[in-house]
Design a protein around this motif. Sequence first.
Motif, PDB file in Angstrom:
ATOM      1  N   ASP A   4      14.059   6.790   2.469  1.00  0.00           N
ATOM      2  CA  ASP A   4      14.685   5.643   3.124  1.00  0.00           C
ATOM      3  C   ASP A   4      13.701   4.540   3.468  1.00  0.00           C
ATOM      4  O   ASP A   4      14.110   3.422   3.772  1.00  0.00           O
ATOM      5  CB  ASP A   4      15.384   6.091   4.417  1.00  0.00           C
ATOM      6  CG  ASP A   4      16.611   6.945   4.159  1.00  0.00           C
ATOM      7  OD1 ASP A   4      17.140   6.885   3.026  1.00  0.00           O
ATOM      8  OD2 ASP A   4      17.018   7.685   5.077  1.00  0.00           O
ATOM      9  N   PHE A   5      12.402   4.836   3.410  1.00  0.00           N
ATOM     10  CA  PHE A   5      11.406   3.863   3.836  1.00  0.00           C
ATOM     11  C   PHE A   5      10.566   3.305   2.692  1.00  0.00           C
ATOM     12  O   PHE A   5      10.125   2.164   2.747  1.00  0.00           O
ATOM     13  CB  PHE A   5      10.480   4.496   4.887  1.00  0.00           C
ATOM     14  CG  PHE A   5      11.217   4.994   6.082  1.00  0.00           C
ATOM     15  CD1 PHE A   5      11.632   4.130   7.091  1.00  0.00           C
ATOM     16  CD2 PHE A   5      11.544   6.336   6.196  1.00  0.00           C
ATOM     17  CE1 PHE A   5      12.320   4.588   8.184  1.00  0.00           C
ATOM     18  CE2 PHE A   5      12.241   6.807   7.293  1.00  0.00           C
ATOM     19  CZ  PHE A   5      12.631   5.926   8.294  1.00  0.00           C
ATOM     20  N   VAL A   6      10.304   4.138   1.709  1.00  0.00           N
ATOM     21  CA  VAL A   6       9.368   3.736   0.636  1.00  0.00           C
ATOM     22  C   VAL A   6       9.910   4.155  -0.712  1.00  0.00           C
ATOM     23  O   VAL A   6      10.375   5.281  -0.885  1.00  0.00           O
ATOM     24  CB  VAL A   6       7.987   4.409   0.853  1.00  0.00           C
ATOM     25  CG1 VAL A   6       7.053   4.079  -0.278  1.00  0.00           C
ATOM     26  CG2 VAL A   6       7.384   3.986   2.176  1.00  0.00           C
ATOM     27  N   THR A   7       9.825   3.233  -1.654  1.00  0.00           N
ATOM     28  CA  THR A   7      10.132   3.529  -3.054  1.00  0.00           C
ATOM     29  C   THR A   7       8.808   3.424  -3.810  1.00  0.00           C
ATOM     30  O   THR A   7       8.131   2.384  -3.712  1.00  0.00           O
ATOM     31  CB  THR A   7      11.137   2.510  -3.631  1.00  0.00           C
ATOM     32  OG1 THR A   7      12.342   2.602  -2.868  1.00  0.00           O
ATOM     33  CG2 THR A   7      11.404   2.774  -5.094  1.00  0.00           C
ATOM     34  N   PRO A   8       8.397   4.463  -4.522  1.00  0.00           N
ATOM     35  CA  PRO A   8       7.125   4.384  -5.257  1.00  0.00           C
ATOM     36  C   PRO A   8       7.086   3.169  -6.184  1.00  0.00           C
ATOM     37  O   PRO A   8       8.082   2.785  -6.787  1.00  0.00           O
ATOM     38  CB  PRO A   8       7.092   5.684  -6.063  1.00  0.00           C
ATOM     39  CG  PRO A   8       7.965   6.622  -5.277  1.00  0.00           C
ATOM     40  CD  PRO A   8       9.044   5.741  -4.689  1.00  0.00           C
ATOM     41  N   TRP A   9       5.941   2.558  -6.256  1.00  0.00           N
ATOM     42  CA  TRP A   9       5.729   1.365  -7.081  1.00  0.00           C
ATOM     43  C   TRP A   9       5.901   1.694  -8.553  1.00  0.00           C
ATOM     44  O   TRP A   9       5.467   2.736  -9.032  1.00  0.00           O
ATOM     45  CB  TRP A   9       4.322   0.796  -6.861  1.00  0.00           C
ATOM     46  CG  TRP A   9       3.998  -0.336  -7.767  1.00  0.00           C
ATOM     47  CD1 TRP A   9       3.180  -0.307  -8.848  1.00  0.00           C
ATOM     48  CD2 TRP A   9       4.486  -1.668  -7.670  1.00  0.00           C
ATOM     49  NE1 TRP A   9       3.137  -1.524  -9.439  1.00  0.00           N
ATOM     50  CE2 TRP A   9       3.926  -2.392  -8.742  1.00  0.00           C
ATOM     51  CE3 TRP A   9       5.360  -2.329  -6.805  1.00  0.00           C
ATOM     52  CZ2 TRP A   9       4.195  -3.731  -8.961  1.00  0.00           C
ATOM     53  CZ3 TRP A   9       5.616  -3.661  -7.019  1.00  0.00           C
ATOM     54  CH2 TRP A   9       5.050  -4.361  -8.085  1.00  0.00           C
ATOM     55  N   GLN A  10       6.585   0.786  -9.242  1.00  0.00           N
ATOM     56  CA  GLN A  10       6.718   0.860 -10.700  1.00  0.00           C
ATOM     57  C   GLN A  10       6.381  -0.500 -11.252  1.00  0.00           C
ATOM     58  O   GLN A  10       6.960  -1.505 -10.834  1.00  0.00           O
ATOM     59  CB  GLN A  10       8.127   1.259 -11.102  1.00  0.00           C
ATOM     60  CG  GLN A  10       8.501   2.662 -10.653  1.00  0.00           C
ATOM     61  CD  GLN A  10       9.929   2.991 -11.029  1.00  0.00           C
ATOM     62  OE1 GLN A  10      10.708   2.144 -11.437  1.00  0.00           O
ATOM     63  NE2 GLN A  10      10.282   4.258 -10.880  1.00  0.00           N
ATOM     64  N   ALA A  11       5.457  -0.531 -12.194  1.00  0.00           N
ATOM     65  CA  ALA A  11       5.039  -1.811 -12.784  1.00  0.00           C
ATOM     66  C   ALA A  11       6.093  -2.364 -13.695  1.00  0.00           C
ATOM     67  O   ALA A  11       6.911  -1.702 -14.221  1.00  0.00           O
ATOM     68  CB  ALA A  11       3.727  -1.621 -13.548  1.00  0.00           C
ATOM     69  N   ALA A  66       0.810  -1.216   0.000  1.00  0.00           N
ATOM     70  CA  ALA A  66       0.000   0.000   0.000  1.00  0.00           C
ATOM     71  C   ALA A  66       0.851   1.276   0.000  1.00  0.00           C
ATOM     72  O   ALA A  66       0.571   2.216  -0.746  1.00  0.00           O
ATOM     73  CB  ALA A  66      -0.953  -0.014   1.193  1.00  0.00           C
ATOM     74  N   ALA A  67       1.877   1.336   0.828  1.00  0.00           N
ATOM     75  CA  ALA A  67       2.703   2.551   0.909  1.00  0.00           C
ATOM     76  C   ALA A  67       3.392   2.839  -0.433  1.00  0.00           C
ATOM     77  O   ALA A  67       3.493   3.996  -0.853  1.00  0.00           O
ATOM     78  CB  ALA A  67       3.737   2.419   2.018  1.00  0.00           C
ATOM     79  N   ALA A 124       3.446   6.224  -5.343  1.00  0.00           N
ATOM     80  CA  ALA A 124       3.420   6.347  -6.802  1.00  0.00           C
ATOM     81  C   ALA A 124       2.256   7.218  -7.258  1.00  0.00           C
ATOM     82  O   ALA A 124       2.425   8.107  -8.101  1.00  0.00           O
ATOM     83  CB  ALA A 124       3.331   4.965  -7.437  1.00  0.00           C
ATOM     84  N   VAL A 125       1.072   6.993  -6.693  1.00  0.00           N
ATOM     85  CA  VAL A 125      -0.115   7.757  -7.080  1.00  0.00           C
ATOM     86  C   VAL A 125       0.057   9.234  -6.734  1.00  0.00           C
ATOM     87  O   VAL A 125      -0.327  10.114  -7.506  1.00  0.00           O
ATOM     88  CB  VAL A 125      -1.374   7.176  -6.390  1.00  0.00           C
ATOM     89  CG1 VAL A 125      -2.563   8.121  -6.517  1.00  0.00           C
ATOM     90  CG2 VAL A 125      -1.704   5.817  -6.968  1.00  0.00           C
ATOM     91  N   GLU A 126       0.652   9.496  -5.584  1.00  0.00           N
ATOM     92  CA  GLU A 126       0.840  10.884  -5.146  1.00  0.00           C
ATOM     93  C   GLU A 126       2.071  11.546  -5.753  1.00  0.00           C
ATOM     94  O   GLU A 126       2.318  12.725  -5.524  1.00  0.00           O
ATOM     95  CB  GLU A 126       0.916  10.931  -3.615  1.00  0.00           C
ATOM     96  CG  GLU A 126      -0.401  10.565  -2.961  1.00  0.00           C
ATOM     97  CD  GLU A 126      -0.330  10.552  -1.441  1.00  0.00           C
ATOM     98  OE1 GLU A 126       0.792  10.607  -0.878  1.00  0.00           O
ATOM     99  OE2 GLU A 126      -1.394  10.476  -0.813  1.00  0.00           O
ATOM    100  N   GLY A 127       2.877  10.776  -6.489  1.00  0.00           N
ATOM    101  CA  GLY A 127       4.052  11.336  -7.138  1.00  0.00           C
ATOM    102  C   GLY A 127       5.177  11.681  -6.182  1.00  0.00           C
ATOM    103  O   GLY A 127       6.012  12.539  -6.490  1.00  0.00           O
ATOM    104  N   ARG A 128       5.220  11.033  -5.035  1.00  0.00           N
ATOM    105  CA  ARG A 128       6.277  11.322  -4.058  1.00  0.00           C
ATOM    106  C   ARG A 128       7.579  10.639  -4.472  1.00  0.00           C
ATOM    107  O   ARG A 128       7.562   9.535  -5.009  1.00  0.00           O
ATOM    108  CB  ARG A 128       5.869  10.835  -2.664  1.00  0.00           C
ATOM    109  CG  ARG A 128       4.790  11.708  -2.054  1.00  0.00           C
ATOM    110  CD  ARG A 128       4.518  11.318  -0.613  1.00  0.00           C
ATOM    111  NE  ARG A 128       3.548  10.234  -0.592  1.00  0.00           N
ATOM    112  CZ  ARG A 128       3.652   9.132   0.146  1.00  0.00           C
ATOM    113  NH1 ARG A 128       4.690   8.946   0.929  1.00  0.00           N
ATOM    114  NH2 ARG A 128       2.735   8.215   0.105  1.00  0.00           N
ATOM    115  N   PRO A 129       8.718  11.252  -4.184  1.00  0.00           N
ATOM    116  CA  PRO A 129      10.001  10.612  -4.496  1.00  0.00           C
ATOM    117  C   PRO A 129      10.298   9.506  -3.473  1.00  0.00           C
ATOM    118  O   PRO A 129       9.719   9.464  -2.385  1.00  0.00           O
ATOM    119  CB  PRO A 129      11.007  11.757  -4.357  1.00  0.00           C
ATOM    120  CG  PRO A 129      10.369  12.698  -3.397  1.00  0.00           C
ATOM    121  CD  PRO A 129       8.887  12.599  -3.630  1.00  0.00           C
ATOM    122  N   ALA A 130      11.211   8.637  -3.845  1.00  0.00           N
ATOM    123  CA  ALA A 130      11.643   7.577  -2.924  1.00  0.00           C
ATOM    124  C   ALA A 130      12.337   8.196  -1.722  1.00  0.00           C
ATOM    125  O   ALA A 130      12.918   9.277  -1.808  1.00  0.00           O
ATOM    126  CB  ALA A 130      12.600   6.632  -3.650  1.00  0.00           C
TER     127      ALA A 130
END
Length: 147
Positions: free
Chosen positions: A140-147, A126-127, A132-138
């Motif tokens: 230390d905790f979360v890297t946006p999802w990329q298909a 989920a994070a 990814a949906v919100e366009g936030r950069p990666a």
Amino acid sequence: MSGPSRPVDAGRVRDGSINTRGYRRLKTRVNQTRGRPAFFASFTPSDEEDIATLLETFDEVRDEYMRMCRDGDLDAELPVGPMPWVGMNEARPATLRYLYVHHVEEFARHAGHADIIREEIDGAQAAELLAAVEGRPANDFVTPWQA
């Protein structure tokens, strides 16, 4: 529709539409007259139902439901049940307020089930999806999802 998601995703959409319209009594009658297998089969789309048709029905039902939410008297009593799967063998009154809270609970539960199944299929959490949906950069905790 094809693939393993057909019964899961389409079934949840179908169930959500039916329950939002308040057809639990109809499903209960099915349960009482044709037994549990028929009741549980009511959650499975027929061969004639596809995800596009089910989503269209869900959208129509959602519009009806939102009108009811806006215009409804929260203290009005409506009959609910019977629901023999929870030990309620006869209809009893419940307020519209109670039914709304129950619907929020049901929708949250189904969304959680769908999220777990989706995560098993694609591995996204989920994070990662939210970033990814919100366009936030990666970070230390979360890297946006990329298909």
